[in-house]
Motif scaffolding. Structure first.
Motif, short mmCIF file in Angstrom:
data_model
loop_
_atom_site.label_atom_id
_atom_site.label_comp_id
_atom_site.label_asym_id
_atom_site.label_seq_id
_atom_site.Cartn_x
_atom_site.Cartn_y
_atom_site.Cartn_z
N TYR A 58 0.84 -1.21 0.00
CA TYR A 58 0.00 0.00 0.00
C TYR A 58 0.87 1.26 0.00
O TYR A 58 0.60 2.21 -0.73
N VAL A 59 1.91 1.25 0.82
CA VAL A 59 2.80 2.41 0.91
C VAL A 59 3.47 2.68 -0.43
O VAL A 59 3.54 3.82 -0.90
N ILE A 60 3.95 1.64 -1.08
CA ILE A 60 4.63 1.79 -2.37
C ILE A 60 3.67 2.28 -3.44
O ILE A 60 4.00 3.15 -4.25
N ASP A 61 2.44 1.75 -3.44
CA ASP A 61 1.47 2.08 -4.49
C ASP A 61 0.81 3.44 -4.28
O ASP A 61 0.44 4.11 -5.25
N ASN A 62 0.65 3.85 -3.02
CA ASN A 62 -0.18 5.03 -2.74
C ASN A 62 0.49 6.14 -1.95
O ASN A 62 -0.10 7.20 -1.77
N GLY A 63 1.71 5.91 -1.47
CA GLY A 63 2.36 6.88 -0.60
C GLY A 63 2.57 8.24 -1.22
O GLY A 63 2.63 9.25 -0.52
N ASP A 64 2.70 8.31 -2.56
CA ASP A 64 2.97 9.59 -3.22
C ASP A 64 1.72 10.22 -3.83
O ASP A 64 1.81 11.24 -4.51
N LYS A 65 0.55 9.63 -3.60
CA LYS A 65 -0.70 10.21 -4.11
C LYS A 65 -1.15 11.35 -3.22
O LYS A 65 -0.85 11.39 -2.03
N LEU B 54 -12.70 10.97 0.95
CA LEU B 54 -11.28 10.91 0.60
C LEU B 54 -10.44 11.38 1.78
O LEU B 54 -10.92 12.11 2.64
N ILE B 55 -9.17 10.99 1.76
CA ILE B 55 -8.25 11.41 2.82
C ILE B 55 -6.84 11.41 2.25
O ILE B 55 -6.56 10.75 1.25
N VAL B 56 -5.97 12.16 2.89
CA VAL B 56 -4.55 12.14 2.51
C VAL B 56 -3.96 10.79 2.92
O VAL B 56 -4.15 10.35 4.06
N PRO B 57 -3.26 10.10 2.02
CA PRO B 57 -2.72 8.77 2.35
C PRO B 57 -1.83 8.78 3.59
O PRO B 57 -1.01 9.67 3.77
#
Length: 252
Positions: free
Chosen positions: A114-121, A161-164
């Motif tokens: 999850y961190v790798i896929d979404n951390g920079d969104k 929605l929320i900030v990852p």
């Protein structure tokens, strides 16, 4: 005011002067009014341009801060100490409870994926964030057992929605800065309060708790400032620490 005076003079001249002076006076008044309007227009335009430039500079500064945060987030991802502690827990589980060790590895894998896929969104659905949070909570509970009580009572609407990783970071801060022991169990509550998520914990700071740099809270605040006018609200009420995190909507 100057333009108004010139206009009044124009009306007075038109009605009161003799014919042989009226034409010259009217032409002079028209020129004066035109010049006054031109000067007013120029100064108004300059003022508007300056305001626009200031707004642009503030927006660019905020973007630069956001990019800096993203770089640091990608570089650090989860706290390196968290990874180290998980490996320590896992090494014990392998010998004591192999079934739990397998589940621990699975949850840990889901978390880092999850961190790798979404951390920079910039934003992610609250439902996805809560799924990630359950994996994170499982790892913490396995480590601290009954010494840590995390009460997640939150349901996500389809457009929430929320900030990852915002909620994960707040839980991490609570564990980092407070004592977690059988004598002093740490209780973290995550609930919904109108259009905000309330993350609260009983305050039992470690001896180094007052030296916190509040980097985590500052990062979350900066990320939200880039996306919305809604503010992060931090409260210290007696022996309770509370943070209100805005819930964003897909239409915003």
């Amino acid at each position: 005011a100057y333009i108004l005076v010139q206009t009044l003079m124009y009306l007075i001249v038109e009605r009161s002067l003799p014919d042989n002076f009226r034409t010259w006076a009217l032409d002079s008044s028209k020129i004066a009014i035109f010049i006054s309007f031109s000067i007013a227009f120029v100064f108004t335009s300059i003022g508007f341009l300056k305001s626009w430039q200031v707004s642009n500079l503030e927006a660019e500064k905020l973007k630069a801060e956001m990019m800096t945060y993203k770089y640091e987030s990608l570089r650090n991802q989860l706290n390196p100490h968290f990874l180290f502690n998980n490996f320590n827990v896992l090494s014990d589980l392998v010998y004591k409870d192999q079934e739990l060790a397998v589940k621990f590895i699975s949850q840990m894998s889901d978390l880092y994926r999850y961190v790798i896929d979404n951390g920079d969104k910039e934003v992610i659905s609250l439902a996805e964030e809560l799924n990630f949070l359950e994996s994170y909570i499982f790892l913490l509970k396995t480590r601290f057992e009954k010494n840590l009580d995390i009460r997640l009572k939150l349901e996500a609407a389809e457009d929430d929605l929320i900030v990852p990783m915002a909620l994960q970071l707040l839980i991490e801060n609570a564990v980092k800065h407070n004592e977690v022991s059988s004598a002093k169990p740490l209780i973290v509550e995550i609930t919904r309060k109108d259009d905000y998520i309330l993350v609260a914990n009983n305050l039992q700071q470690k001896s180094m708790g007052n030296n916190s740099t509040k980097t985590g809270l500052r990062n979350i605040t900066q990320r939200y400032a880039f996306l919305t006018d809604k503010k992060i609200d931090v409260k210290l009420i007696k022996n309770r620490f509370e943070v209100l995190v805005p819930i964003l909507k897909s239409a915003e």
